[in-house]
Design a protein around this motif. Structure first.
Motif, PDB file in Angstrom:
ATOM      1  N   ARG A  63      -0.285  -4.001  -4.110  1.00 36.52           N
ATOM      2  CA  ARG A  63       0.013  -4.812  -3.031  1.00 36.52           C
ATOM      3  C   ARG A  63       0.589  -4.110  -1.748  1.00 36.52           C
ATOM      4  O   ARG A  63      -0.066  -4.582  -0.581  1.00 36.52           O
ATOM      5  CB  ARG A  63       1.083  -5.883  -3.519  1.00 36.52           C
ATOM      6  CG  ARG A  63       1.407  -6.898  -2.660  1.00 36.52           C
ATOM      7  CD  ARG A  63       2.296  -8.072  -3.027  1.00 36.52           C
ATOM      8  NE  ARG A  63       3.697  -7.510  -2.669  1.00 36.52           N
ATOM      9  CZ  ARG A  63       4.452  -7.317  -3.690  1.00 36.52           C
ATOM     10  NH1 ARG A  63       4.588  -7.650  -4.869  1.00 36.52           N
ATOM     11  NH2 ARG A  63       5.623  -6.840  -3.403  1.00 36.52           N
ATOM     12  N   LYS A  65      -0.180  -0.964  -0.914  1.00 36.77           N
ATOM     13  CA  LYS A  65      -1.152  -0.268  -0.647  1.00 36.77           C
ATOM     14  C   LYS A  65      -2.344  -0.651   0.160  1.00 36.77           C
ATOM     15  O   LYS A  65      -3.171  -0.195   0.941  1.00 36.77           O
ATOM     16  CB  LYS A  65      -1.694   0.852  -1.789  1.00 36.77           C
ATOM     17  CG  LYS A  65      -0.907   1.882  -1.990  1.00 36.77           C
ATOM     18  CD  LYS A  65      -1.282   2.965  -2.945  1.00 36.77           C
ATOM     19  CE  LYS A  65      -0.426   4.102  -3.313  1.00 36.77           C
ATOM     20  NZ  LYS A  65      -1.228   4.851  -4.472  1.00 36.77           N
ATOM     21  N   ALA A  66      -2.591  -2.061  -0.273  1.00 35.06           N
ATOM     22  CA  ALA A  66      -3.863  -2.920   0.022  1.00 35.06           C
ATOM     23  C   ALA A  66      -4.081  -2.828   1.557  1.00 35.06           C
ATOM     24  O   ALA A  66      -5.186  -2.433   1.919  1.00 35.06           O
ATOM     25  CB  ALA A  66      -3.710  -4.443  -0.262  1.00 35.06           C
ATOM     26  N   PRO A  67      -3.103  -3.020   2.432  1.00 32.48           N
ATOM     27  CA  PRO A  67      -3.311  -2.880   3.845  1.00 32.48           C
ATOM     28  C   PRO A  67      -3.664  -1.572   4.390  1.00 32.48           C
ATOM     29  O   PRO A  67      -4.271  -1.568   5.328  1.00 32.48           O
ATOM     30  CB  PRO A  67      -2.137  -3.437   4.488  1.00 32.48           C
ATOM     31  CG  PRO A  67      -1.248  -4.063   3.691  1.00 32.48           C
ATOM     32  CD  PRO A  67      -1.673  -3.411   2.269  1.00 32.48           C
ATOM     33  N   TYR A  68      -3.491  -0.422   3.586  1.00 32.77           N
ATOM     34  CA  TYR A  68      -3.819   0.806   4.322  1.00 32.77           C
ATOM     35  C   TYR A  68      -5.034   1.427   3.435  1.00 32.77           C
ATOM     36  O   TYR A  68      -5.539   2.541   3.875  1.00 32.77           O
ATOM     37  CB  TYR A  68      -2.760   1.691   3.917  1.00 32.77           C
ATOM     38  CG  TYR A  68      -1.485   1.337   4.508  1.00 32.77           C
ATOM     39  CD1 TYR A  68      -1.167   1.604   5.731  1.00 32.77           C
ATOM     40  CD2 TYR A  68      -0.635   0.529   3.419  1.00 32.77           C
ATOM     41  CE1 TYR A  68       0.012   1.028   6.169  1.00 32.77           C
ATOM     42  CE2 TYR A  68       0.825   0.202   4.365  1.00 32.77           C
ATOM     43  CZ  TYR A  68       0.743   0.483   5.495  1.00 32.77           C
ATOM     44  OH  TYR A  68       1.971  -0.103   6.070  1.00 32.77           O
ATOM     45  N   GLU A  69      -5.692   0.714   2.616  1.00 31.06           N
ATOM     46  CA  GLU A  69      -7.011   1.043   1.904  1.00 31.06           C
ATOM     47  C   GLU A  69      -8.195   0.444   2.616  1.00 31.06           C
ATOM     48  O   GLU A  69      -8.213  -0.551   3.114  1.00 31.06           O
ATOM     49  CB  GLU A  69      -6.835   0.817   0.338  1.00 31.06           C
ATOM     50  CG  GLU A  69      -5.869   1.091  -0.544  1.00 31.06           C
ATOM     51  CD  GLU A  69      -5.962   0.733  -1.832  1.00 31.06           C
ATOM     52  OE1 GLU A  69      -6.254  -0.610  -2.135  1.00 31.06           O
ATOM     53  OE2 GLU A  69      -5.533   1.328  -2.746  1.00 31.06           O
ATOM     54  N   ASP A  70      -9.312   1.196   2.677  1.00 27.02           N
ATOM     55  CA  ASP A  70     -10.426   0.819   3.011  1.00 27.02           C
ATOM     56  C   ASP A  70     -11.217  -0.220   1.952  1.00 27.02           C
ATOM     57  O   ASP A  70     -10.621  -0.321   0.714  1.00 27.02           O
ATOM     58  CB  ASP A  70     -11.567   1.902   3.314  1.00 27.02           C
ATOM     59  CG  ASP A  70     -11.943   2.982   1.916  1.00 27.02           C
ATOM     60  OD1 ASP A  70     -11.573   2.229   0.808  1.00 27.02           O
ATOM     61  OD2 ASP A  70     -12.408   4.040   2.326  1.00 27.02           O
ATOM     62  N   ASN A  71     -12.075  -0.868   2.185  1.00 25.69           N
ATOM     63  CA  ASN A  71     -12.854  -1.857   1.414  1.00 25.69           C
ATOM     64  C   ASN A  71     -13.389  -0.949  -0.021  1.00 25.69           C
ATOM     65  O   ASN A  71     -13.291  -1.871  -0.939  1.00 25.69           O
ATOM     66  CB  ASN A  71     -13.755  -2.486   2.191  1.00 25.69           C
ATOM     67  CG  ASN A  71     -13.285  -3.252   3.031  1.00 25.69           C
ATOM     68  OD1 ASN A  71     -12.229  -3.887   3.230  1.00 25.69           O
ATOM     69  ND2 ASN A  71     -14.261  -3.804   4.182  1.00 25.69           N
ATOM     70  N   VAL A  74     -10.715  -1.257  -2.488  1.00 22.46           N
ATOM     71  CA  VAL A  74     -10.508  -2.720  -3.052  1.00 22.46           C
ATOM     72  C   VAL A  74     -11.708  -3.133  -3.909  1.00 22.46           C
ATOM     73  O   VAL A  74     -11.357  -3.604  -4.993  1.00 22.46           O
ATOM     74  CB  VAL A  74     -10.380  -3.602  -1.834  1.00 22.46           C
ATOM     75  CG1 VAL A  74     -10.380  -5.110  -2.416  1.00 22.46           C
ATOM     76  CG2 VAL A  74      -9.398  -3.350  -1.026  1.00 22.46           C
TER      77      VAL A  74
END
Length: 84
Positions: A63, A65-71, A74
């Protein structure tokens, strides 16, 4: 941040202690199989608690790290773990 860091350090220290205790218990129970049968349920319950904790920490990390990861990260997590 300082308090969080301290808690994470304590968590890592507890995890190392847990690994040592588990190895020692495994060795002891290998030599005493009747004791292993006697505590099987208790060990099974402890494993469940640990799995729940691992899942909880993984979900927290994902949760955060999600805003900092690329698609692609995900998509990989969704493929491997069935989650977003």
């Amino acid at each position: 941040m300082r308090r969080t860091r301290k808690h994470l350090e304590e968590m890592a220290q507890a995890a190392r202690a847990l690994a040592l205790y588990a190895e020692d218990l495994h060795a002891f129970l290998s030599e005493h199989p009747l004791e292993a049968e006697r505590v099987a349920r208790e060990v099974e319950e402890a494993v469940g608690v640990l799995r729940d904790l691992v899942s909880r920490l993984y979900a927290l990390e994902a949760r955060l790290k999600a805003p900092y990861e690329d698609n692609s990260a995900v998509a990989l997590r969704r493929e491997l773990f069935g989650e977003v």
